[in-house]
Write an enzyme that holds these catalytic residues in place. Structure first.
Site, short mmCIF file in Angstrom:
data_model
loop_
_atom_site.label_atom_id
_atom_site.label_comp_id
_atom_site.label_asym_id
_atom_site.label_seq_id
_atom_site.Cartn_x
_atom_site.Cartn_y
_atom_site.Cartn_z
N CYS A 181 49.31 51.18 50.94
CA CYS A 181 49.54 49.77 50.63
C CYS A 181 50.32 49.56 49.34
O CYS A 181 50.62 48.42 48.98
CB CYS A 181 48.22 49.03 50.59
SG CYS A 181 47.30 49.16 52.13
N HIS A 321 46.77 42.49 43.53
CA HIS A 321 46.65 43.19 44.82
C HIS A 321 45.54 42.54 45.63
O HIS A 321 45.72 42.29 46.82
CB HIS A 321 46.36 44.67 44.58
CG HIS A 321 46.30 45.47 45.83
ND1 HIS A 321 47.39 45.65 46.66
CD2 HIS A 321 45.28 46.13 46.43
CE1 HIS A 321 47.05 46.40 47.70
NE2 HIS A 321 45.76 46.69 47.58
N GLU A 332 40.50 45.93 39.80
CA GLU A 332 41.81 45.52 39.28
C GLU A 332 41.67 44.63 38.04
O GLU A 332 42.39 44.80 37.05
CB GLU A 332 42.58 44.80 40.38
CG GLU A 332 43.95 44.31 39.98
CD GLU A 332 44.68 43.61 41.11
OE1 GLU A 332 45.85 43.26 40.92
OE2 GLU A 332 44.07 43.42 42.20
N LYS A 353 47.34 37.25 49.14
CA LYS A 353 46.84 37.78 50.41
C LYS A 353 45.81 36.85 51.03
O LYS A 353 45.50 36.97 52.22
CB LYS A 353 46.24 39.17 50.21
CG LYS A 353 47.25 40.27 49.91
CD LYS A 353 46.58 41.63 49.80
CE LYS A 353 47.57 42.72 49.45
NZ LYS A 353 48.07 42.63 48.06
N HIS A 358 46.88 40.88 54.53
CA HIS A 358 47.33 42.10 53.85
C HIS A 358 48.39 42.77 54.71
O HIS A 358 48.10 43.27 55.79
CB HIS A 358 46.14 43.02 53.62
CG HIS A 358 46.44 44.21 52.78
ND1 HIS A 358 47.67 44.45 52.21
CD2 HIS A 358 45.66 45.27 52.41
CE1 HIS A 358 47.64 45.58 51.53
NE2 HIS A 358 46.44 46.08 51.63
N PHE A 422 45.48 53.35 49.73
CA PHE A 422 44.61 54.48 50.07
C PHE A 422 45.25 55.77 49.55
O PHE A 422 46.46 55.97 49.67
CB PHE A 422 44.46 54.59 51.59
CG PHE A 422 43.47 53.61 52.19
CD1 PHE A 422 42.78 52.71 51.40
CD2 PHE A 422 43.23 53.62 53.55
CE1 PHE A 422 41.87 51.83 51.96
CE2 PHE A 422 42.33 52.74 54.13
CZ PHE A 422 41.64 51.84 53.33
#
Length: 434
Positions: A181, A321, A332, A353, A358, A422
């Site tokens: 991502c 994010h 974050e 998002k 996403h 990931f």
């Protein structure tokens, strides 16, 4: 300025997302706090635990000629649509170096770019997964002879980048970072470095993804990564809310045209923002779980500060994010607080998002478009669906909730776009007004 330290600017933007078929409609939807998440109407969705997603607002076949579209995976279709818009928006027409009626025999025209100085970097986290899976079904059900001869160039992860490179005539290099991502943001960071170090004058960069398919939906659902709030699709993506239960899958692409400031000035291009630079790190923690204290993210943020002239006091906005997962959203914010301390208090933090879902490898591209437009218009989009703000988030940051917020109207201001993937991939991009 040294050719190895050139200023990079954004001169074109393009997008196709769950909020709109272009950058303008996408931005309008973001500012209005519109959700693009809907119930999936496919027959296969009925047996899924997750039956919601954010599909693009405008189908590719409404934009691309059918003969062209049928040779492209959906991810490449999105990339071409966004790239075409960004290329035109930057003031270019046709393929780089192409001979036109107004050009001499050497090729090119006024305002054109040397194809040997033009690159393309378009990322995808998963690649042509729909082509791969659909053609495997064809093989099983109809036999070897019915498999499309276009399958391999359609399913290649570099297909979107290669097709965008062909579209614009890029010969300085065509690249495809794959970092889950964080892929779209890493593509833009790579493009910035191509220009800064003198490899190219112009680079078309961004991210794309098209993974709304039974297998990815089932796989993400079974690993408990996605929201199962099927009864309230538009309220399912809720970053920072205490009841958040996972991300909502989206699809689409976001592309920007990056250019050396000198090259842009020579052709009189409109400049949206300066692309200040990137910070990259990796967590070395877990293949899917984020490092809970945000140490890797903090390292990326510090790398950004150490490698650029960015002043923390300039940063007034962060496109986070924030996927709406219990662990990731807070990690974050902890990283931002660790690096910036009290300076975080004047950063308006938006989690777009919550509206687009996403987009996986396409997220960094679309959110870079949103970050650039936030600076250009001096408006921070809202984070929607935050009914009960997580106390940890409230203590760490200023979340823009409910309605869009005006950013300072005077002076140079900067904004960050955060992307994590990931495998522990962390990428932070910085943009600044000019």
């Amino acid at each position: 300025m040294s050719p190895t330290n050139r200023t990079v600017v954004v001169t074109g933007i393009g997008a196709t997302t769950p909020l709109g078929g272009d950058a303008a409609s996408t931005w309008e939807g973001l500012v209005a706090g519109k959700s693009g998440v809907k119930v999936l109407e496919h027959d296969w969705a009925a047996e899924q635990a997750v039956r919601i997603a954010a599909r693009v607002a405008v189908e590719p076949l409404e934009v691309l000629p059918r003969p062209q579209a049928r040779k492209l995976d959906r991810s490449a279709q999105f990339a071409l649509i966004a790239a075409q818009e960004a290329w035109k928006d930057a003031g270019f027409s046709g393929r780089a170096g192409a001979v036109t009626s107004d050009a001499d025999a050497s090729g090119g025209s006024e305002g054109d770019v040397d194809p040997d100085r033009l690159g393309a970097v378009i990322a995808s986290g998963i690649g042509g997964v729909t082509t791969l899976l659909d053609q495997y079904d064809v093989l099983k059900e109809k036999g070897v002879r019915r498999v499309s001869p276009h399958t391999v160039p359609m399913l290649m992860p570099n297909s979107p980048s290669a097709n965008v490179g062909l579209l614009v005539g890029a010969r300085a290099g065509v690249h495809t970072p794959v970092s889950a991502c964080a892929s779209g943001a890493e593509a833009i960071g790579y493009a910035i470095e191509m220009i800064r170090t003198g490899r190219a004058d112009v680079v078309v960069a961004g991210g794309t993804e098209a993974a709304i398919h039974p297998l990815p939906i089932a796989a993400f659902g079974n690993m408990m990564a996605m929201s199962k709030n099927n009864d309230d699709p538009q309220g399912a993506s809720r970053p920072y809310d205490v009841a958040r239960d996972g991300f909502v899958m989206g699809e689409g692409a976001g592309v920007i045209v990056l250019e050396s400031a000198e090259h842009a000035a020579q052709r009189g291009a409109r400049v949206y923002a300066e692309a200040v630079g990137q910070g990259i790190s990796s967590d070395a923690h877990d293949i899917v779980q984020p490092e809970p204290e945000g140490r890797g993210i903090a390292h990326a943020l510090q790398n950004l500060l150490d490698s650029t002239d960015l002043n923390p006091a300039e940063i007034v906005h962060v496109n986070a994010h924030a996927t709406s997962t219990p662990a990731g959203d807070v990690a974050e914010l902890k990283a931002l607080r660790k690096v910036f301390g009290d300076d975080t208090d004047h950063m308006a933090i938006s989690a777009t998002k919550s509206m687009t879902g996403h987009l996986l490898g396409g997220a960094g591209g679309v959110e870079s478009v949103a970050t650039v437009l936030a600076l250009y218009n001096r408006v921070a989009p809202p984070t929607i669906n935050v009914e009960n703000l997580d106390p940890e988030a409230e203590a760490a940051a200023d979340i823009v909730r409910g309605e869009a917020r005006k950013l300072p109207v005077e002076g140079r201001i900067a904004a960050l776009n955060d992307s994590f993937g990931f495998g522990g991939h962390n990428v932070v991009l910085a943009f600044r007004t000019v």
